[in-house]
Enzyme design. Sequence first.
Site, PDB file in Angstrom:
ATOM      1  N   CYS A 101       0.833  -1.204   0.000  1.00 11.20           N
ATOM      2  CA  CYS A 101       0.000   0.000   0.000  1.00 11.20           C
ATOM      3  C   CYS A 101       0.867   1.253   0.000  1.00 11.20           C
ATOM      4  O   CYS A 101       0.603   2.208  -0.739  1.00 11.20           O
ATOM      5  CB  CYS A 101      -0.935  -0.017   1.206  1.00 11.20           C
ATOM      6  N   CYS A 199      -6.223  -4.249   6.832  1.00 13.21           N
ATOM      7  CA  CYS A 199      -7.372  -3.344   6.799  1.00 13.21           C
ATOM      8  C   CYS A 199      -8.535  -3.894   5.992  1.00 13.21           C
ATOM      9  O   CYS A 199      -9.695  -3.618   6.302  1.00 13.21           O
ATOM     10  CB  CYS A 199      -6.953  -1.977   6.263  1.00 13.21           C
TER      11      CYS A 199
END
Length: 382
Positions: A101, A199
């Site tokens: 990410c 997440c």
Amino acid sequence: MKVLAAMSGGVDSAVAAARAVDAGHDVVGVHLALSRMPGTLRTGSRGCCTIEDSMDAQRAANMIGIPYYVWDFSERFKLDVVDDFVAEYSAGRTPNPCMRCNERIKFAALLEKAMALGFDAVATGHYASIVTDADGNKELHRAAAWAKDQSYVLGVLTKEQIDHSMFPLGATPSKAEVRAEAAARGFTVAQKPDSHDICFIPDGDTRGWLAERVGAEPGEILDRAGAVVGSHEGAHAFTVGQRRGLSIGTPAADGKPRFVLEVRPKDNTVVVGPKEALDIAEIAGSVFSWAGLAPEDPTVEFACEVQIRAHADPVAARARVSVVGGRTELVITPETPLNGVAPGQTAVVYVGTRVLGQCTIDRTVSSVPVPAVPITAGAAVS
């Protein structure tokens, strides 16, 4: 400078944005929508990118007095992070989605768009520091608070990305100080729990999440000599170093527990062995990068420290760039063996507090040789 502040909806990014304003920069806040189906509310400290997070970020931006936008990066996030996570597990590796990410979303896609819009830098709430050397080159360093240091997950940054990054929390000695500052500024997120785990798997059930996307197919569990000692319901459910969840029908000759040493998705097998076989004498990766200036001649072995997990202790090592089997690799030899290293993990190399570079591990060498003579399952060992 004109600064784009990435605001996740948490306390760190809110304070980082406020400090950027205090430093005199022209700041704009942006929240990245990374999920096509965001939940309305978080579950404690699990999950992120929810509607609640977006609203928290907007409230903080309003209190700071800066413009605020939401950018939809959900498709890019799915392709570069979520799909990559599934592909890596399918290939028997253990990926780090936070590294991906940072590499592909926050400091590639986001920074690219920010630069195209005329911003000079992107500010985030990461705990890390940027130091300028005597020649004007910017370097990535550990944060002042080692307990909160996040330089490991930023090890994928390139020189160009570091030149346009800003980490206002880098010199802060503790998270408690950041929360106290947030409270003093009136931010409602002052005591908001930190996000943890993956997440996009908010319930924490990684095995179940993967089973839905990869599928589960029964296979064999082998010892290091190739003998079948048990069976499994899906190789994707195992990671190197795992002990629990092994259905081994044949006890070890020495009676000691066995651990996952390797996952082989091509033939859907899992290899197990003694705990000491998890000790790794060498790691290497052909996908590597330098966080700033590279060593003058990286083919000459140099002293460093290596860190293989976000919260692991750094280990003294030697490193070099070498051609192995026709591939150019960053080869790292720790002075003391690393434990439970899995292909797919990221090894970040430090020199002092400076992040020098990183590689995605795709080759490991155990410090315990494989037995030369195969041991038949169930056979007694003298």
